[in-house]
Design a protein around this motif. Structure first.
Motif, short mmCIF file in Angstrom:
data_model
loop_
_atom_site.label_atom_id
_atom_site.label_comp_id
_atom_site.label_asym_id
_atom_site.label_seq_id
_atom_site.Cartn_x
_atom_site.Cartn_y
_atom_site.Cartn_z
N ILE A 197 46.60 17.58 54.85
CA ILE A 197 45.94 18.70 54.56
C ILE A 197 46.58 19.75 55.01
N ASP A 198 47.05 20.71 53.97
CA ASP A 198 47.71 21.88 54.54
C ASP A 198 46.85 23.13 54.66
N ASN A 199 46.99 24.16 55.20
CA ASN A 199 46.33 25.47 55.34
C ASN A 199 44.75 25.11 55.23
N LEU A 200 44.49 24.40 56.26
CA LEU A 200 43.12 23.94 56.39
C LEU A 200 42.14 25.27 56.60
N LYS A 201 41.02 25.15 55.78
CA LYS A 201 39.88 26.20 55.66
C LYS A 201 38.61 25.61 56.37
N PRO A 202 37.84 26.24 56.84
CA PRO A 202 36.60 25.87 57.52
C PRO A 202 35.71 25.22 56.59
N GLU A 203 35.88 25.41 55.09
CA GLU A 203 35.22 24.59 54.09
C GLU A 203 35.72 23.17 54.00
N ASP A 204 36.67 23.05 54.80
CA ASP A 204 37.42 21.61 54.74
C ASP A 204 36.68 20.46 55.73
N THR A 205 35.93 21.29 56.69
CA THR A 205 35.16 20.57 57.82
C THR A 205 34.27 19.49 56.99
N ALA A 206 34.60 18.48 57.19
CA ALA A 206 33.63 17.05 56.78
C ALA A 206 34.06 15.76 57.54
N ILE A 207 33.33 14.97 57.04
CA ILE A 207 33.76 13.42 57.54
C ILE A 207 34.52 12.92 56.27
N TYR A 208 35.63 12.58 56.51
CA TYR A 208 36.86 11.88 55.65
C TYR A 208 36.71 10.61 55.41
N TYR A 209 36.43 9.78 54.45
CA TYR A 209 36.38 8.49 54.13
C TYR A 209 37.56 7.82 53.41
N CYS A 210 37.94 6.79 53.78
CA CYS A 210 38.98 5.97 52.94
C CYS A 210 38.31 4.95 52.08
N ALA A 211 38.61 4.64 50.99
CA ALA A 211 38.00 3.48 50.25
C ALA A 211 39.27 2.67 49.41
N ALA A 212 38.80 1.35 49.14
CA ALA A 212 39.70 0.55 48.58
C ALA A 212 39.07 -0.12 47.34
N GLU A 213 40.11 -0.30 46.52
CA GLU A 213 39.43 -1.31 45.25
C GLU A 213 40.78 -2.18 44.88
N LYS A 214 40.50 -3.26 45.01
CA LYS A 214 41.50 -4.24 44.51
C LYS A 214 42.13 -4.06 43.16
N TYR A 215 43.37 -3.88 42.94
CA TYR A 215 43.88 -3.57 41.48
C TYR A 215 43.19 -2.55 40.93
N GLY A 216 42.48 -1.42 41.51
CA GLY A 216 41.86 -0.40 41.03
C GLY A 216 42.68 0.57 40.27
N MET A 217 41.87 1.30 39.41
CA MET A 217 42.55 2.41 38.63
C MET A 217 42.71 3.92 39.17
N GLY A 218 42.26 3.72 40.57
CA GLY A 218 42.20 4.94 41.29
C GLY A 218 41.16 6.06 40.89
N ALA A 219 40.04 5.50 40.28
CA ALA A 219 38.91 6.27 39.94
C ALA A 219 38.46 7.25 40.99
N SER A 220 37.67 8.19 40.28
CA SER A 220 37.02 9.37 41.25
C SER A 220 35.64 9.04 41.50
N ALA A 221 35.01 7.88 40.95
CA ALA A 221 33.61 7.58 41.30
C ALA A 221 33.66 6.66 42.47
N GLU A 222 32.67 6.91 43.16
CA GLU A 222 32.23 6.05 44.59
C GLU A 222 32.10 4.73 44.09
N ASP A 223 31.47 4.38 43.04
CA ASP A 223 30.81 2.94 42.95
C ASP A 223 32.07 2.23 42.39
N GLU A 224 33.25 2.74 42.12
CA GLU A 224 34.48 2.00 41.72
C GLU A 224 34.94 1.15 42.95
N TYR A 225 34.70 1.76 44.09
CA TYR A 225 35.37 1.12 45.58
C TYR A 225 34.45 0.16 46.20
#
Length: 124
Positions: free
Chosen positions: A83-111
């Motif tokens: 993350i470059d040029n960090l802003k206060p609004e980037d303050t968050a808990i960042y989570y990684c998620a994995a899906e086997k042979y996944g399509m890289g979807a943006s929906a949480e329930d895909e992971y």
């Protein structure tokens, strides 16, 4: 089944850059599409970026285009989020998620697999 552990979060200043990591164990990492999500205080968890298990396709949320970079190192079983040029609004808990042979979807329930998260706090 894969286990995910995030690291690299912390307290940073506005304008700094930060790279957070997520290391996987328990299965063949190269078979998993990986994603980063974040949860800001008082808001729902939101998609940030994803990278296909082949590494050939990367997707970003609109807000992440230009300042966020996702990458992976299969030899290290690790996915990164810079993350470059960090802003206060980037303050968050960042989570990684994995899906086997996944399509890289943006929906949480895909992971199917999630890490515990790493806190990033950006001071103004």
């Amino acid at each position: 089944q894969v286990q995910l552990v995030e690291s690299g979060g912390g307290l940073v200043q506005t304008g700094d850059s930060l790279t957070i990591s997520c290391t996987a164990s328990g299965d063949t990492f190269s078979r998993y599409s990986m994603a980063w999500f974040r949860r800001r205080s008082g808001k729902e968890r939101e998609f940030v970026a994803s990278i296909w298990w082949t590494g050939s396709t990367i997707n970003y949320a609109d807000f992440a285009k230009g300042r966020f970079t996702i990458s992976r190192d299969n030899a290290k079983n690790t996915v990164y989020l810079q993350i470059d040029n960090l802003k206060p609004e980037d303050t968050a808990i960042y989570y990684c998620a994995a899906e086997k042979y996944g399509m890289g979807a943006s929906a949480e329930d895909e992971y199917d697999y999630w890490g515990q998260g790493t806190q990033v706090t950006v001071s103004s």
